[in-house]
Design an enzyme around this catalytic site. Structure first.
Site, mmCIF file in Angstrom:
data_model
loop_
_atom_site.group_PDB
_atom_site.id
_atom_site.type_symbol
_atom_site.label_atom_id
_atom_site.label_comp_id
_atom_site.label_asym_id
_atom_site.label_seq_id
_atom_site.Cartn_x
_atom_site.Cartn_y
_atom_site.Cartn_z
ATOM 1 N N HIS A 206 0.798 -1.231 0.000
ATOM 2 C CA HIS A 206 0.000 0.000 0.000
ATOM 3 C C HIS A 206 0.827 1.277 0.000
ATOM 4 C CE1 HIS A 206 1.260 0.353 4.085
ATOM 5 N NE2 HIS A 206 0.652 1.503 4.209
HETATM 6 N N1 UDP Z 1 -3.627 -4.354 8.888
HETATM 7 C C1 UDP Z 1 -4.950 -4.713 9.102
HETATM 8 N N2 UDP Z 1 -5.668 -5.166 8.021
HETATM 9 C C2 UDP Z 1 -5.129 -5.291 6.770
HETATM 10 C C3 UDP Z 1 -3.765 -4.928 6.580
HETATM 11 C C4 UDP Z 1 -3.041 -4.436 7.655
HETATM 12 O O1 UDP Z 1 -5.448 -4.656 10.222
HETATM 13 O O2 UDP Z 1 -5.841 -5.714 5.842
HETATM 14 C C5 UDP Z 1 -2.870 -3.841 10.051
HETATM 15 C C6 UDP Z 1 -1.502 -4.434 10.239
HETATM 16 O O3 UDP Z 1 -1.568 -5.679 10.909
HETATM 17 C C7 UDP Z 1 -0.803 -3.354 11.049
HETATM 18 C C8 UDP Z 1 -1.406 -2.080 10.494
HETATM 19 O O4 UDP Z 1 -2.606 -2.470 9.847
HETATM 20 O O5 UDP Z 1 -1.119 -3.467 12.421
HETATM 21 C C9 UDP Z 1 -0.446 -1.447 9.556
HETATM 22 O O6 UDP Z 1 -1.069 -0.433 8.855
HETATM 23 P P1 UDP Z 1 -0.622 0.004 7.389
HETATM 24 O O7 UDP Z 1 -0.001 -1.152 6.706
HETATM 25 O O8 UDP Z 1 -1.808 0.650 6.777
HETATM 26 O O9 UDP Z 1 0.427 1.177 7.648
HETATM 27 P P2 UDP Z 1 1.984 1.253 7.979
HETATM 28 O O10 UDP Z 1 2.244 0.391 9.154
HETATM 29 O O11 UDP Z 1 2.754 0.884 6.775
HETATM 30 O O12 UDP Z 1 2.181 2.705 8.326
#
Ligand code: UDP
Length: 368
Positions: A206
């Site tokens: 993403h």
């Molecule tokens: N996550 C979730 N559902 C999904 C994909 C990711 O709950 O379908 C959770 C994941 O386990 C983590 C968080 O979302 O706890 C991460 O968010 P994201 O990947 O959007 O952002 P980043 O961490 O890259 O800032």
């Protein structure tokens, strides 16, 4: 005497998760006002998390779901400024590196309000990555720095920031620890996809640096479709749109690819925990697969969670099909893990320290 007031800013999925961990602890010492900027507004990226993780309802929603980052940051700043003037908080708490984080940091500084940055000091050393400028702005303006890793502390030091820097460990680990029993017993999600423990890959993609670049996105999809195992791929709305716009939808028709809407927290954790391997560009998932001791292949250009790579639990492949597939074939699991992300007590450490710091200011002001 009435409690001091904290304004907590959330806007995106990982921030709801971090807020779920911190809010409980913050409320032991402070009155907390939650502001939802509206950066993520889909029910499965926002509302569902509030329900599932029992996060208190936001006191304000700014509905700043603008489609470009400049207008979003500006919109959040203008709307948040009105709230800050009315609420007069003692401190603003921000998480991570989103547009909401940077916008709130500027509003805090302009109103001369203390700013606490959770997950401070992270760096990718590449300003073309949209999150990098948000991290830099926030760390330049923050008063209190709560760091997940020793590397983050070092990176702050390299910028000359050494005052009020605290090593708490990672706050996302707190939440996995809290819900560990529910996660372990959640096998319903495996049944839904008709998959078995250790016999599938969990994947996410993403990051703007991958979804806004056709070559990066295609390399990742090529790698996923070349793997001889079921791939569970919850599609972020941004990725879904990018796949359509770049005419890459044919990759989603491969037999091994199981796409779905973004999943809830418990389902995601269970899918990570029981996977053979994880392929991701998500910072949160990078840490979670480390915690669950599941090998992870990282498809973002750089990772800030360098300790997880140094220990050998994650391999940094980048958005490169050849490197992703090499990592998949040759992954050798390390024998040990040093829990570099902490023990799951980051939220309580943060709240205790904030209480100490803000009580001190109250005392000083009462003498003046
Ligand atoms: N996550 C979730 N559902 C999904 C994909 C990711 O709950 O379908 C959770 C994941 O386990 C983590 C968080 O979302 O706890 C991460 O968010 P994201 O990947 O959007 O952002 P980043 O961490 O890259 O800032």
């Amino acid at each position: 005497m009435s409690k001091q007031k904290i304004l907590t800013i959330v806007g995106a999925r990982p921030q709801f998760i971090k807020c779920a961990a911190l809010s409980k602890e913050i409320r032991k010492y402070f009155t907390e006002i939650i502001v939802h900027t509206g950066q993520h507004y889909d029910h499965n990226l926002s509302d569902d998390f509030f329900k599932e993780l029992d996060i208190p309802e936001p006191d304000y929603n700014l509905n700043a779901n603008n489609d470009n980052s400049i207008s979003q940051i500006a919109d959040i700043m203008v709307k948040l400024n009105v709230i800050v003037k009315a609420e007069k908080p003692d401190c603003i708490v921000v998480f991570g590196d989103t547009n909401s984080t940077a916008a709130a940091a500027i509003v805090a500084a302009k109103n001369n309000i203390k700013l606490a940055h959770i997950e401070a000091g992270m760096r990718e050393f590449d300003k073309s990555i949209p999150e990098e400028t948000n991290k830099l702005i926030t760390d330049i303006l923050a008063d209190y720095y709560f760091c997940a890793t020793p590397t983050a502390i070092q990176w702050l030091k390299d910028m000359g920031i050494t005052n009020n820097v605290y090593h708490t460990g990672d706050i996302m680990i707190d939440l996995i620890e809290r819900f560990r029993a529910n996660i372990e017993s959640n096998t319903t999600i495996l049944k839904r996809f008709e998959i078995h423990q250790q016999q599938y890959i969990f994947a996410t993609c993403h990051r703007a640096a991958n979804t806004e670049n056709k070559q990066h996105l295609e390399e990742i999809l090529q790698a996923l479709t070349a793997i001889d195992m079921p791939i569970i791929l919850p599609l972020h709305p941004r990725t879904k749109k990018a796949i359509e716009q770049f005419n890459l939808s044919h990759y989603l028709e491969f037999e091994n690819i199981h796409i779905c809407e973004p999943l809830g927290y418990m389902d995601t954790q269970a899918l990570i925990m029981y996977a053979k391997m994880v392929i991701t560009d998500s910072g949160g998932v990078t840490k979670e697969c480390y915690y669950h001791k599941v090998p992870g292949i990282l498809t973002d250009k750089q990772t800030e969670w360098v300790e997880t790579v140094q220990e050998g639990w994650n391999i940094q492949a980048g958005p490169n099909a050849k490197k992703i597939l090499e990592a998949y074939k040759n992954f050798k699991l390390p024998l040990t893990q040093n829990n570099v992300l902490g023990k799951g007590d980051a939220a309580s450490k943060t709240a205790i320290k904030l209480n100490e710091l803000l009580s001190e200011i109250l005392k000083e002001n009462s003498f003046n």
